[in-house]
Design a protein around this motif. Structure first.
Motif, PDB file in Angstrom:
ATOM      1  N   ARG A  11       0.870  -1.177   0.000  1.00 57.47           N
ATOM      2  CA  ARG A  11       0.000   0.000   0.000  1.00 57.47           C
ATOM      3  C   ARG A  11       0.903   1.221   0.000  1.00 57.47           C
ATOM      4  O   ARG A  11       1.090   1.857   1.026  1.00 57.47           O
ATOM      5  CB  ARG A  11      -0.888   0.013   1.222  1.00 57.47           C
ATOM      6  CG  ARG A  11      -1.913  -1.094   1.251  1.00 57.47           C
ATOM      7  CD  ARG A  11      -2.965  -0.711   2.249  1.00 57.47           C
ATOM      8  NE  ARG A  11      -3.644  -1.861   2.756  1.00 57.47           N
ATOM      9  CZ  ARG A  11      -4.578  -1.783   3.674  1.00 57.47           C
ATOM     10  NH1 ARG A  11      -4.893  -0.644   4.202  1.00 57.47           N
ATOM     11  NH2 ARG A  11      -5.187  -2.868   4.085  1.00 57.47           N
ATOM     12  N   ARG A  82      -2.171   5.049   9.460  1.00 63.91           N
ATOM     13  CA  ARG A  82      -1.327   4.673   8.320  1.00 63.91           C
ATOM     14  C   ARG A  82      -1.060   5.856   7.388  1.00 63.91           C
ATOM     15  O   ARG A  82      -0.024   5.927   6.738  1.00 63.91           O
ATOM     16  CB  ARG A  82      -2.003   3.549   7.529  1.00 63.91           C
ATOM     17  CG  ARG A  82      -2.077   2.234   8.278  1.00 63.91           C
ATOM     18  CD  ARG A  82      -2.825   1.176   7.481  1.00 63.91           C
ATOM     19  NE  ARG A  82      -2.182   0.915   6.209  1.00 63.91           N
ATOM     20  CZ  ARG A  82      -1.148   0.099   6.027  1.00 63.91           C
ATOM     21  NH1 ARG A  82      -0.602  -0.506   7.072  1.00 63.91           N
ATOM     22  NH2 ARG A  82      -0.639  -0.107   4.839  1.00 63.91           N
ATOM     23  N   ASP A 102      -6.504   5.218   8.553  1.00 64.09           N
ATOM     24  CA  ASP A 102      -5.897   3.951   8.148  1.00 64.09           C
ATOM     25  C   ASP A 102      -6.246   3.552   6.727  1.00 64.09           C
ATOM     26  O   ASP A 102      -5.839   2.483   6.270  1.00 64.09           O
ATOM     27  CB  ASP A 102      -6.326   2.842   9.109  1.00 64.09           C
ATOM     28  CG  ASP A 102      -5.701   3.012  10.483  1.00 64.09           C
ATOM     29  OD1 ASP A 102      -4.543   3.468  10.546  1.00 64.09           O
ATOM     30  OD2 ASP A 102      -6.375   2.711  11.487  1.00 64.09           O
ATOM     31  N   SER A 103      -6.991   4.393   6.021  1.00 60.26           N
ATOM     32  CA  SER A 103      -7.370   4.109   4.645  1.00 60.26           C
ATOM     33  C   SER A 103      -7.410   5.415   3.867  1.00 60.26           C
ATOM     34  O   SER A 103      -7.784   6.462   4.418  1.00 60.26           O
ATOM     35  CB  SER A 103      -8.753   3.438   4.592  1.00 60.26           C
ATOM     36  OG  SER A 103      -9.258   3.435   3.274  1.00 60.26           O
ATOM     37  N   GLU A 105      -9.537   6.111   1.772  1.00 61.00           N
ATOM     38  CA  GLU A 105     -10.946   6.477   1.660  1.00 61.00           C
ATOM     39  C   GLU A 105     -11.517   6.965   2.993  1.00 61.00           C
ATOM     40  O   GLU A 105     -12.705   7.243   3.095  1.00 61.00           O
ATOM     41  CB  GLU A 105     -11.766   5.299   1.131  1.00 61.00           C
ATOM     42  CG  GLU A 105     -11.453   4.961  -0.317  1.00 61.00           C
ATOM     43  CD  GLU A 105     -12.461   4.010  -0.939  1.00 61.00           C
ATOM     44  OE1 GLU A 105     -13.591   3.910  -0.417  1.00 61.00           O
ATOM     45  OE2 GLU A 105     -12.113   3.383  -1.952  1.00 61.00           O
ATOM     46  N   ASP A 311      -3.575   2.808  -2.228  1.00 59.56           N
ATOM     47  CA  ASP A 311      -3.929   2.026  -1.047  1.00 59.56           C
ATOM     48  C   ASP A 311      -4.335   0.653  -1.548  1.00 59.56           C
ATOM     49  O   ASP A 311      -5.303   0.530  -2.309  1.00 59.56           O
ATOM     50  CB  ASP A 311      -5.073   2.705  -0.297  1.00 59.56           C
ATOM     51  CG  ASP A 311      -5.351   2.085   1.063  1.00 59.56           C
ATOM     52  OD1 ASP A 311      -4.768   1.018   1.358  1.00 59.56           O
ATOM     53  OD2 ASP A 311      -6.136   2.660   1.838  1.00 59.56           O
TER      54      ASP A 311
END
Length: 334
Positions: A11, A82, A102-103, A105, A311
């Protein structure tokens, strides 16, 4: 744009966006791409709004602009998330802000002690506002380097080991470094990019304005990211693409060539455009619309200041959506 990343998973942040045929390549992994924008880049589609001013604790002016998103999971031992998303209000007092998640999105959580950089930093400066944060992971120094403006005449650099606590470094760009009559040198982004003929390893893109009050894209180059030489003529002119103003530039690369993505003002259509400038920045090939702003919310006919990442091998674009100084931060998926 060459943002170096390493880590156990893939990622990864977009370093040099590359397409070969119908495959989009990130750090050596190929992912099918259903469609492509000019230059062969992904055709991005709006997914969701990430940050809205009214939902933020630090909201001095009711507006936020100029996102930069960075993957930190492979650089920090105990990151807040992240991904770190930097943004700022523009109007006084502004303030460089951070959110984390963490994403790509989302969701993103607002850092509780925003702003992480304010408009007063003794003894270095006291200005009406600071804004337009661009954060570069400097692999050479193993630091996060924050480029930001305040006032609109001046771009500064601050540095951090953890992406939160910054130490002031220096002024890197002012109007005095550009031709007489220059009134703004701001909204800078810096990228790791080799220009051997100029002895450079970094490239800066920024918005430049002068007495004509038409904003163009300027550029400069540097061996170390701190000391810069600037071209005295614009890289892309507003008149080249039929706009009143252009701004929010970002560098992408593909197949050994460099491209600049930037936005038109809403009166000129409000879309993101793309120009190929070539490996040595000597080419001027205007390729048209990179991202067509939707008339529906949150774009409302204007998208600007993109930043890019991946990602799980999926390409994303995080951008400023909506009317200037009345918008939000949104994410689109390629």
């Amino acid at each position: 744009m060459h943002e170096p990343h390493s880590g156990p998973d893939r990622r990864m942040f977009l370093r040099a966006t590359a397409l070969s045929g119908a495959a989009l390549t990130f750090g050596g992994l190929a992912t099918p791409s259903a469609s492509a924008a000019p230059g062969g880049f992904p055709d991005y589609t709006y997914v969701r709004t990430l940050l809205t001013p009214s939902q933020l604790k630090y909201n001095p002016t009711g507006e936020i602009i100029f996102p930069t998103v960075r993957g930190v999971y492979d650089k920090l031992s105990s990151p807040l998330g992240r991904y770190y998303l930097y943004y700022a209000p523009h109007d006084a007092p502004g303030g460089i802000c951070l959110a984390y998640g963490d994403s790509m999105e989302g969701p993103f959580t607002e850092y509780p002690d925003n702003p992480i950089v304010s408009n007063k930093w003794d003894p270095h400066y006291s200005v009406t506002h600071v804004s337009s944060p661009h954060v570069l992971w400097n692999q050479d120094a193993k630091e996060f380097w924050l480029y930001f403006h305040g006032e609109n005449t001046t771009t500064r650099l601050a540095r951090s080991k953890n992406g939160v606590d910054f130490t002031y470094d220096k002024v890197v760009l002012t109007t005095s470094m550009m031709p007489a009559g220059t009134s703004e040198t701001s909204y800078a982004r810096v990228f790791r990019y080799d220009l051997p003929s100029r002895g450079a390893r970094y490239v800066m893109l920024f918005m430049i304005n002068n007495t004509t009050d038409h904003r163009d894209i300027g550029w400069g180059w540097s061996a170390d990211g701190r000391n810069w030489t600037f071209a005295q003529t614009p890289l892309v002119r507003h008149s080249d693409v039929g706009a009143v103003n252009i701004g929010g530039p970002h560098l992408l690369t593909r197949d050994g060539s460099a491209f600049v993505v930037y936005n038109k003002d809403k009166s000129s259509g409000g879309d993101m455009m793309i120009t190929e400038v070539g490996a040595d920045f000597s080419l001027r090939k205007h390729l048209g619309v990179f991202y067509n702003s939707r008339s529906a919310p949150p774009d409302n006919g204007r998208s600007a200041a993109p930043t890019f990442g991946t990602d799980g091998g999926v390409p994303y674009m995080v951008y400023e959506a909506g009317e200037r100084l009345a918008g939000s931060i949104a994410v689109a998926r390629g």
